[in-house]
Design an enzyme around this catalytic site. Sequence first.
Site, PDB file in Angstrom:
ATOM      1  N   CYS A   1      -7.005  -0.595  14.932  1.00 29.10           N
ATOM      2  CA  CYS A   1      -7.463  -1.049  13.623  1.00 29.10           C
ATOM      3  C   CYS A   1      -6.227  -1.581  12.926  1.00 29.10           C
ATOM      4  O   CYS A   1      -5.113  -1.117  13.177  1.00 29.10           O
ATOM      5  CB  CYS A   1      -8.036   0.156  12.882  1.00 29.10           C
TER       6      CYS A   1
ATOM      7  N   ASP B   1     -12.766  -4.476   7.937  1.00 31.51           N
ATOM      8  CA  ASP B   1     -13.104  -3.538   6.862  1.00 31.51           C
ATOM      9  C   ASP B   1     -14.320  -4.022   6.094  1.00 31.51           C
ATOM     10  O   ASP B   1     -14.868  -3.292   5.274  1.00 31.51           O
ATOM     11  CB  ASP B   1     -11.927  -3.389   5.888  1.00 31.51           C
TER      12      ASP B   1
ATOM     13  N   TRP C   1      -6.412   4.044  15.754  1.00 29.51           N
ATOM     14  CA  TRP C   1      -4.975   3.781  15.565  1.00 29.51           C
ATOM     15  C   TRP C   1      -4.824   2.615  14.587  1.00 29.51           C
ATOM     16  O   TRP C   1      -5.046   1.475  14.960  1.00 29.51           O
ATOM     17  CB  TRP C   1      -4.356   3.455  16.924  1.00 29.51           C
ATOM     18  N   ASP C   2      -4.423   2.937  13.385  1.00 28.03           N
ATOM     19  CA  ASP C   2      -4.415   1.915  12.335  1.00 28.03           C
ATOM     20  C   ASP C   2      -3.024   1.302  12.151  1.00 28.03           C
ATOM     21  O   ASP C   2      -2.016   1.862  12.601  1.00 28.03           O
ATOM     22  CB  ASP C   2      -4.885   2.566  11.018  1.00 28.03           C
TER      23      ASP C   2
ATOM     24  N   ASN D   1      -1.674  -0.741   8.724  1.00 25.35           N
ATOM     25  CA  ASN D   1      -2.220  -1.299   7.496  1.00 25.35           C
ATOM     26  C   ASN D   1      -1.301  -2.171   6.655  1.00 25.35           C
ATOM     27  O   ASN D   1      -1.609  -2.426   5.498  1.00 25.35           O
ATOM     28  CB  ASN D   1      -2.758  -0.165   6.621  1.00 25.35           C
TER      29      ASN D   1
ATOM     30  N   ARG E   1       0.853  -1.193   0.000  1.00 20.66           N
ATOM     31  CA  ARG E   1       0.000   0.000   0.000  1.00 20.66           C
ATOM     32  C   ARG E   1       0.892   1.247   0.000  1.00 20.66           C
ATOM     33  O   ARG E   1       0.663   2.172   0.742  1.00 20.66           O
ATOM     34  CB  ARG E   1      -0.939  -0.003   1.223  1.00 20.66           C
TER      35      ARG E   1
HETATM   36  C1  GLA Z   1      -7.797   0.839   6.895  1.00 21.45           C
HETATM   37  C2  GLA Z   1      -8.938   0.827   7.877  1.00 21.45           C
HETATM   38  C3  GLA Z   1     -10.121   1.586   7.321  1.00 21.45           C
HETATM   39  C4  GLA Z   1      -9.684   2.992   7.008  1.00 21.45           C
HETATM   40  C5  GLA Z   1      -8.502   2.966   6.065  1.00 21.45           C
HETATM   41  C6  GLA Z   1      -7.932   4.351   5.833  1.00 21.45           C
HETATM   42  O1  GLA Z   1      -8.047   0.075   5.787  1.00 21.45           O
HETATM   43  O2  GLA Z   1      -9.277  -0.478   8.203  1.00 21.45           O
HETATM   44  O3  GLA Z   1     -11.193   1.566   8.226  1.00 21.45           O
HETATM   45  O4  GLA Z   1      -9.378   3.665   8.194  1.00 21.45           O
HETATM   46  O5  GLA Z   1      -7.457   2.166   6.545  1.00 21.45           O
HETATM   47  O6  GLA Z   1      -6.840   4.320   4.974  1.00 21.45           O
END
Ligand code: GLA
Length: 719
Positions: free
Chosen positions: A500, A522, A453-454, A456, A419
Amino acid sequence: MIKFINNYLKIDSKNNSLIIVKHDNRSELVYYGKKLADHNDYSYFSSGCKDKCFASNCDYTNIRSVIASNGECAQKSSSVGVIKNGIFTNRFEYVSANIVEGFDSPLPNARNKGQTVCLEYVDVISKATLKQYFTVFDDCDVIATHTEVINTCECPITVNKLMSLQLDFIALEANVSTFDGTWVNERTRHNTHLTGSRFEISSALGITSAEHNPFMIVEINGGVMGFNLVWSGNHKEVVEISPFGRVRVQTGMNDYQLNYELKPGEKLVAPEAVMVYAEKEETVTNQMHKFILNHIINPNFAYKDRPVLINNWEGTYFDFTGDKIYEIAEKAASCGIEMLVLDDGWFGVRNSDACSLGDWVDNVEKTGGLKNLADRIKSLGMKFGLWVEPEMISPKSDIFEAHPEYAQAIPGVEPIERRWQLCMDLCNPEVLEYLSDILIKLFKETGVDYVKWDHNRSMSDVYSKCLDNQGKYFYNYYVNQYELLRRITEACPNVLFESCSSGGCRYDMGIQYFMPQCWGSDNTNAFCRLFIQEGTLVGYPQSTMGAHVAAANTFPNINIESRFNIAAVGAFGYEFDITKSTDSELDIIKKQVSYYKEHRKLLQYGNYIRLGSIFDSDLTGWMLVSDDKCEAMAVVVDKTENGRFKYQRFSFAGLDETALYKVSMRPQANVDGIFEFTAYGDALMNGGLDFYSMINCEIKEKEEAGRFASRMFYIKKIN
Ligand code: GLA
């Protein structure tokens, strides 16, 4: 209570006993199950077979162990491995057991502990020390345990394996339930029947992962046991059955790339593992929920009302301005929604996911000033929440330009991007300082009430210039990640944190220690959520699970009333552009929010009971029952997809058999009339209501009738 009786150690929780006996310099697990009285002798439980007289071409030991050293000619998995002077073999021998006041650990571990006992072992080969702790709690049946290796040698040693928990049983088969999946399909249940084989799940992604959650249920000899870890990194769970009829269960951090050097006097502490024994799975669930609420979640939030929120992500993605966000907040406030969460895209120059992570600086042009936006939203009577992804860095960012060494990357090698982002090297103390300073300042200056707080992407190219040995990376990353979270949550004690990780890819007790909520997935499609949520709630309480009503643009096209019924079992919110909602939709939302608030305590903290399973039937449901059984909420869902509902009955559960209850169906916009009746608990739990007739005579919207229907009930004791 923990007691020493003769040469037995008896570790009693409220309803369980775990009994360990000293046996030929070993600690033998002779019993784990329903609580036993304090008898003087449990020798009849011992395997009895002396090590040396057991058959020669098989396991070194026949006894059931709570630890197993590397290389002791045991076929089954070892639990500890220490290398000294190139020698990989260990023989940890039992030395003593003592009640202790507690222990030091750089990792989060259960709060409000009861008694703790520490068993000590010494490796006769390396002379390293192993300590093993067991802790009980006054209010539940969970027993916590972990190990640590201390370098009590005269030279450096390396730890290449350190499991937190090991239990051996006598059995020829076991049933294992694990909660596995993928991104957008997290924690779906898998049941595996094991005989004569070895079962393992693990993560090597640097997060607990969507692939395999560390929560696991194992059924042996009719008893059901739940296991989990207070840990967010790479983990491993093993259930192994030998043809001789021994079952070994292990949980702990994954030994993948673990090569942890300890100088004399240093130690390595494994994450805390927890276990609970019960006669049925429902009790394991109930105990795990209570344990997480009472011993893991920050007490400031454990039983606190969680606000009804609206999140702009699925409504706008990156395409918003401060005014647009304010419009969303205004509409949401008029429906009674309590908090606006501004998701990704407010910082740096981030208008897509290709840049700016790490530049936690307000994009004033876009937001109109973050603090100003937060204040405008608060003037509507709402709280304000903000999204961040602190553990990441975009190669296209100011921070990367200034400090490329902040990224996880091997010198001279182009790291793998996912990403368009890299992970921050949290083993570098400068990164820890940078993040704690910038984030505390941001949260305080903006006056946030909530932080999402993500995290990813999974980790690759792990390397830190600050480590002499990269075999420490995965462990030290979390020592510093937890330190970062400790600093931030202490500096901002009233801020609610929601973890998250691309949805629910880091859903674990380690994270929940600091962040009381985790975004479930998600995948906000209510149909798919039935599977994800059922799997999640087997091991984690509903107040930890973020669940939102999303737009109706997913298949099957589920009515907003059913989307509400399904999301309302979690930390609840909406996630679409509410400024586009029609007046009648806004009216429905208003009623839903007010109903949710009226029953919030029960929905968020009632005792969760599953009424069926979406994994093996069309009709499913769940209940949330108050401790005194005077009130309950129930949701029943029929997901029959073939266009024809079948006659299917459902019964309630968890009520008082002798009490008279009034059952009131939540009024739904797609249902005519009011449905209410009174009945006794025994009838409600055994009689079986006819769901087909109930929905068939009331349905208004025919398109829903062919696919999907759900109802929510409030059940109140009246006599
Ligand atoms: C992740 C989270 C989503 C959102 C996106 C934003 O995928 O799970 O809920 O916050 O990032 O980039």
